[in-house]
Design an enzyme around this catalytic site. Structure first.
Site, short mmCIF file in Angstrom:
data_model
loop_
_atom_site.label_atom_id
_atom_site.label_comp_id
_atom_site.label_asym_id
_atom_site.label_seq_id
_atom_site.Cartn_x
_atom_site.Cartn_y
_atom_site.Cartn_z
N TYR A 1 2.52 32.25 41.48
CA TYR A 1 3.98 33.28 41.35
C TYR A 1 2.68 34.33 41.88
CZ TYR A 1 7.60 31.08 39.76
OH TYR A 1 8.23 30.03 39.24
N ARG B 1 8.69 37.77 51.96
CA ARG B 1 7.90 37.34 51.27
C ARG B 1 8.63 35.74 51.35
NH1 ARG B 1 10.56 35.87 45.74
NH2 ARG B 1 7.83 35.60 45.37
N ASN C 1 8.82 32.16 49.17
CA ASN C 1 9.86 31.43 47.06
C ASN C 1 10.04 30.20 47.66
OD1 ASN C 1 9.20 31.19 44.86
ND2 ASN C 1 12.07 31.26 44.52
C1 HEM Z 1 14.75 43.15 45.59
C2 HEM Z 1 15.27 41.76 45.58
C3 HEM Z 1 15.00 40.84 44.98
C4 HEM Z 1 15.92 39.66 44.39
C5 HEM Z 1 17.93 40.27 43.95
C6 HEM Z 1 15.78 38.71 43.97
C7 HEM Z 1 16.01 37.55 42.28
C8 HEM Z 1 15.98 36.51 42.07
C9 HEM Z 1 16.50 35.47 41.46
C10 HEM Z 1 18.55 35.43 41.51
C11 HEM Z 1 16.19 34.79 40.66
C12 HEM Z 1 16.06 33.38 40.39
C13 HEM Z 1 16.07 33.92 38.93
C14 HEM Z 1 16.99 33.03 38.38
O1 HEM Z 1 16.23 31.88 38.20
O2 HEM Z 1 17.97 33.36 37.23
C15 HEM Z 1 14.52 35.35 41.70
C16 HEM Z 1 12.90 34.38 41.49
C17 HEM Z 1 11.70 35.26 41.49
N1 HEM Z 1 11.71 36.13 42.00
FE1 HEM Z 1 12.65 37.45 43.23
N2 HEM Z 1 14.66 38.21 43.98
C18 HEM Z 1 13.86 39.44 44.08
C19 HEM Z 1 12.31 40.10 44.72
C20 HEM Z 1 11.65 39.55 44.86
C21 HEM Z 1 10.10 40.32 44.70
C22 HEM Z 1 9.87 41.16 45.26
C23 HEM Z 1 9.31 38.98 43.95
C24 HEM Z 1 7.86 39.58 44.02
C25 HEM Z 1 7.80 39.59 44.34
C26 HEM Z 1 10.62 37.90 43.07
C27 HEM Z 1 9.70 37.09 42.82
C28 HEM Z 1 10.44 36.18 42.23
C29 HEM Z 1 9.76 34.70 41.33
C30 HEM Z 1 8.16 34.69 41.42
C31 HEM Z 1 11.11 34.19 41.38
C32 HEM Z 1 11.26 32.66 40.19
C33 HEM Z 1 10.98 32.26 41.91
C34 HEM Z 1 10.54 29.78 41.73
O3 HEM Z 1 10.39 30.16 41.14
O4 HEM Z 1 11.69 29.39 42.14
N3 HEM Z 1 11.80 38.36 43.47
N4 HEM Z 1 14.81 36.83 41.85
#
Ligand code: HEM
Ligand code: FES
Lengths: 328, 333
Positions: free
Chosen positions: B33, B222, B224
């Site tokens: 990450y 970004r 993912n």
């Molecule tokens: C602003 C909007 C964002 C929303 C609404 C959002 C929402 C989410 C959600 C719902 C998850 C899944 C969490 C779960 O398992 O319940 C997630 C995972 C994650 N998010 Fe975000 N996120 C946002 C922005 C970001 C940003 C800007 C970063 C990093 C710079 C980030 C990094 C991550 C990472 C590393 C994961 C784990 C993903 C994986 O391994 O599948 N997120 N995010």
């Protein structure tokens, strides 16, 4: 007269912005003029958040002025400028603008936004502080929310009074004008205890005025989450001071001008530096520092890493010393 | 993360479009990450082609995915929600995205706005509509449901209050193993609570600071990734019983290479111009291992990433039981 027409050099603070043409200049009071600008070819300008400000170039300098419209799909931008006699000259230059002059502006920036969850907006302005507050009042009218305005100005010297009065109705439900300090004290005290639950307060005017209003509100139990005051450009990075970098491996010296990043300077000089966000968060553009104290402005390095001063993020950080030596 | 110069393989021109435009997320043989954000709409080259020139990406699955979304919404209306204070933000998102699409696809789409009256034409759907910004009844199912019929992306809107981002509206039918209905009303740190490592590595707090500093009109993106069995778009918590069990059987399934997909999300982060809300778009791309394997550099990188990925991340992504089988298959080609 077109002294400001088409600046030969675009100031870094408005680079990548818009070039607009003055379409109307109108005198609000003895010392305040309103200036309206539009795209020379017509058409829509970027929307903006109510309470936003516009950075405008005059001569070689820049100033920020509050936009007075609601910001919803505008075709023109209007600002009002108070002439400040001994100011840096910006307000005088702005007062000399004429219809047809061209000016450089940055895209509008938001630092005084209405709270979307507010049940009601209490808008408090003094003097030229009416400008962002007028923007808020217009937005409240358009968005079917409600606002009350308290406006302190000298007798017969209130800018935008007629426009504020025209807004009165289901959106702007009250407008109280105060022309002396005593009546304002009473009006404010009364307003602070009679607002509906969930009201947010917005204040703009001279710093002492804002401080006094905020203190009074806190004294009446308003939490700081519900208090907003205009602080120009708090969120933006300033252009910074120029400095020199010495690249130890190649022996090259480069000047980094104000408003230009170290990363851009290195790229222009033919160096290829890995980078991604160019905003100080991803960590890609890190550079090793051999000598000198960087001015760290990034979100990536930890406090310890910043204190060690042996790395820096070249996209946003600058130098506290006149010269930095890099291991490049 | 490390930067590698990516060069498109000269043989790639012969590959089908779905491979040439796939946003392959791995730059090297390992994956961790990071705050991997970059400016939006910059063309990103891959070994097989390129992606990312447009904010709203439309591909061969456009009509199918929109039909799938409509079905999901009929079955489960909890996939869409707008807290009352987000109405301005929803209209802001709609007008911003429709005008962006009209600019990017002028042959099939157009958008005109006079005051609050807007006209939208979408030739891909033989659609022409007129609506009034701010008047929810001017579109049959309201502005957010309508936007969900025009773009393949899932749509999330975050309000900014007290220096915090709040997930207060959205339409999410293609979630990768999370529940939109559960997350509505949560803040950015709460949303990311289940994700391993990111708190310790200060990734979420840094990301939030970055997002709070974005100015209206700024757009970043970004990627993912995770993996999905079958071309299944809806892998939300709500439908887990339908797709979860496949995870235990896929490793021994002879059809694994066709069934197992790399799922890549291209996420856009847009500070909206008039409301100041943050729009978070999630566009999901699925590509089976058999297609990945047609690009030698992808086959190798993905094979190594899956083999090396730390257990806590593999567990969180739900791929721990079959990642070795997938890696072995990719590396044995
Ligand atoms: C602003 C909007 C964002 C929303 C609404 C959002 C929402 C989410 C959600 C719902 C998850 C899944 C969490 C779960 O398992 O319940 C997630 C995972 C994650 N998010 Fe975000 N996120 C946002 C922005 C970001 C940003 C800007 C970063 C990093 C710079 C980030 C990094 C991550 C990472 C590393 C994961 C784990 C993903 C994986 O391994 O599948 N997120 N995010
Ligand atoms: S380019 Fe991302 S931190 Fe400098």
């Amino acid at each position: 007269m077109t002294a400001i027409a088409l600046q030969p050099r675009v100031h870094p603070a408005v680079e990548g912005g818009l070039q607009l043409e003055v379409t109307n200049v109108s005198r609000e009071t003895e010392s305040i003029v309103s200036i309206t600008m539009a795209a020379p070819e017509g058409g829509r300008l970027p929307s903006y958040v109510p309470g936003s400000h516009l950075v405008v170039q005059w001569g070689n300098g820049v100033n920020a002025y509050s936009l007075t419209g609601s910001g919803n799909a505008p075709s023109e931008y209007s600002i009002s400028v108070l002439r400040v006699g001994e100011g840096a000259g910006g307000s005088l230059a702005m007062h000399r603008l004429c219809v047809g002059d061209r000016v450089y502006v940055a895209r509008p920036r938001s630092a005084f936004a209405p709270a979307s969850t507010a049940t009601h907006h209490l808008l408090v302005a003094a003097g030229i502080g009416i400008t962002p507050v007028l923007s808020h009042a217009r937005a409240a009218v358009e968005r079917d929310s409600t606002a009350t305005m308290i406006y302190v100005h000298r007798p017969d010297a209130g800018a935008h009074v007629a426009e504020a009065r025209e807004l009165l109705g289901p959106g702007l439900i009250a407008l109280v004008e105060c022309t002396d300090r005593g009546s304002f004290q009473n009006v404010l005290a009364e307003a602070l205890i009679t607002q509906p639950v969930g009201t947010h307060l917005y204040v703009c005017g001279p710093v002492v005025f804002m401080d006094a209003v905020l203190e009074e509100a806190r004294g009446h139990g308003w939490s700081s989450a519900r208090l907003h005051s205009e602080a120009f450009g708090a969120a933006e990075l300033d252009a910074g001071e120029p400095f020199t970098v010495h690249l130890a491996r190649s022996g090259v010296r480069l000047e980094v001008p104000a408003g230009v990043s170290l990363l851009e300077t290195l790229e222009t000089a033919g160096q290829s530096i890995p980078n991604m966000c160019r905003k100080g968060i991803c960590g890609e553009c890190v550079l090793p520092v051999l000598r000198g104290a960087p001015q760290h402005r990034d979100l990536y390095l930890s406090e310890q890493e910043k204190a060690a001063n042996n790395t820096m993020m070249s996209c946003v950080s600058r130098s506290n010393d006149p010269e930095l030596e890099l291991d490049l | 993360m490390s930067s590698t110069i990516i060069e498109t393989d000269p043989d790639a021109a012969l590959l089908p479009e779905r491979i040439r435009r796939f946003p392959f997320p791995f730059a090297s043989d390992t994956y961790r990450y990071s705050a991997n954000v970059e400016p939006a709409t910059k063309t990103a080259p891959t070994e097989a082609g390129a992606w990312g020139a447009h904010l709203v990406d439309i591909d061969e699955h456009y009509l199918d995915e929109l039909a799938e979304r409509a079905k999901v919404l009929t079955r489960d209306p909890s996939r869409v929600n707008v807290l009352p204070h987000m109405r301005t933000a929803v209209w802001d998102a709609l007008t911003t995205l429709l005008s962006s699409m009209a600019e990017d696809y002028p042959d099939t789409m157009s958008f005109h706005r006079e005051g609050n009256i807007c006209r939208w034409r979408n030739g891909l759907q033989n659609l022409e509509v007129e609506f009034t910004v701010g008047d929810d009844s001017s579109l049959p199912e309201g502005p957010l449901r309508f936007l969900g019929t025009q773009i393949q992306d899932d749509i999330i809107l975050l309000d900014i209050r007290e220096d915090t981002l709040w997930l207060d509206a959205g339409l999410v039918t293609f979630a990768a193993d999370w529940s939109f209905a559960f997350d509505v009303g949560m803040n950015f740190l709460e949303i990311h609570h289940p994700v391993p490592r990111v708190k310790e590595e200060r990734i979420t707090s840094r990301a939030e600071q970055f997002l709070l500093r974005l100015q209206p009109g700024e757009q970043f993106r970004r990627t993912n990734w995770t993996m999905t069995i079958g071309r299944r778009m809806d892998t939300s918590t709500e439908t887990y019983p339908e797709w979860g069990p496949d995870r235990t059987t896929i490793a021994d399934d002879p059809a694994m290479p066709e069934k197992l997909h790399l799922r890549v999300e291209v996420q856009h982060l847009i500070r909206l111009p008039h409301s100041g809300a943050l729009l978070f778009l999630v566009r999901t791309h699925l590509l089976p291992l058999t297609d990945i394997a047609r690009v030698p550099a992808w086959r190798e990188k993905m094979g190594h990433v899956l083999a090396e990925l730390p257990d806590d991340m593999a567990e969180y992504k739900g791929i721990i039981r079959y990642r070795k089988a997938a890696s072995d298959w990719l590396l044995a080609r």
